[in-house]
Design an enzyme around this catalytic site. Sequence first.
Site: not given
Length: 295
Positions: A173, A186, A223
């Site tokens: 990412s 994250y 998504t």
Amino acid sequence: MGLLLKIFIPLLGAALAFYFYSGSENFNEEMLRGKRVIVTGASSGIGEQMAYHLARMETHLLLTARTEAKLQKVVKQCLELGAASAHYISGSMESPSFPEEVVKKAEITWGGLDMLILNHIGYSESNAFNYFNGDVGEVRKLMQTNFLSYVAMTTSALPMLKESEGSIVVVSSVAGKVASPFVAPYASTKFALEGFFNSLRHEFIIEEVNVSITLCILGYINTEKAVRTISHVIRDSPAPKEECALEIIKSGALRQRELHYPPWRVKSMLLLRDIAPDFLDSLIRSRYQVEKVKR
């Protein structure tokens, strides 16, 4: 000065054109026909779309995710789309033993492996890191799923990938390249992937191991999970998961160092990171509707 500008501007244009060039037009589906491919996180989102693209290319597939019922549906669809074969194994990457189980199933099923696509992911339960009470449990949990399981699968699969001179595709990412607020746990896992796999690439070259490593640096993709998690927080429009999935496959088949998708958005952020980091930070903060962040 005028002469310098006449020289500099075309050179700058050529440099930017090269920087934003993807090279994916060199891809041919024949490159993957008959190849043996593991796709993790394959029951939904980008992983599911990759499975369908690979099925149309007549690859052999081993799919994995948590939910068995969803995997069964994806496998059935892959066979209908033309996959040479399609298998699944369900389980959680939070289990330290599960990554090796997946690789072992590929070895038993095929006796080898050509491409390992690492795409599974875990998310924080809240957007903001709870640094007030020093709780690092969420970080440990995410490191297991988003980082340590990637390392474990790579280590287990490497003997087969060395033999086939195959490819490792790591879905990461932009959060692992550029710091953003409210995603500290994250982002830490994505920065860890960057360090591990770029270091590993050096070692492969030094040791003359002909296994490629492609890091896929993704922005905001549509998504279901990503839209549900952040659509109410940031002011961006997501890119399509179907096209993203295909670009990931192309970049792995072409053995590219990195994929940036969507290209202009991600590459622009990386360019600003290097030449105007404070300006980029202010742009990033301006995208957030802070009052809507779960804390």
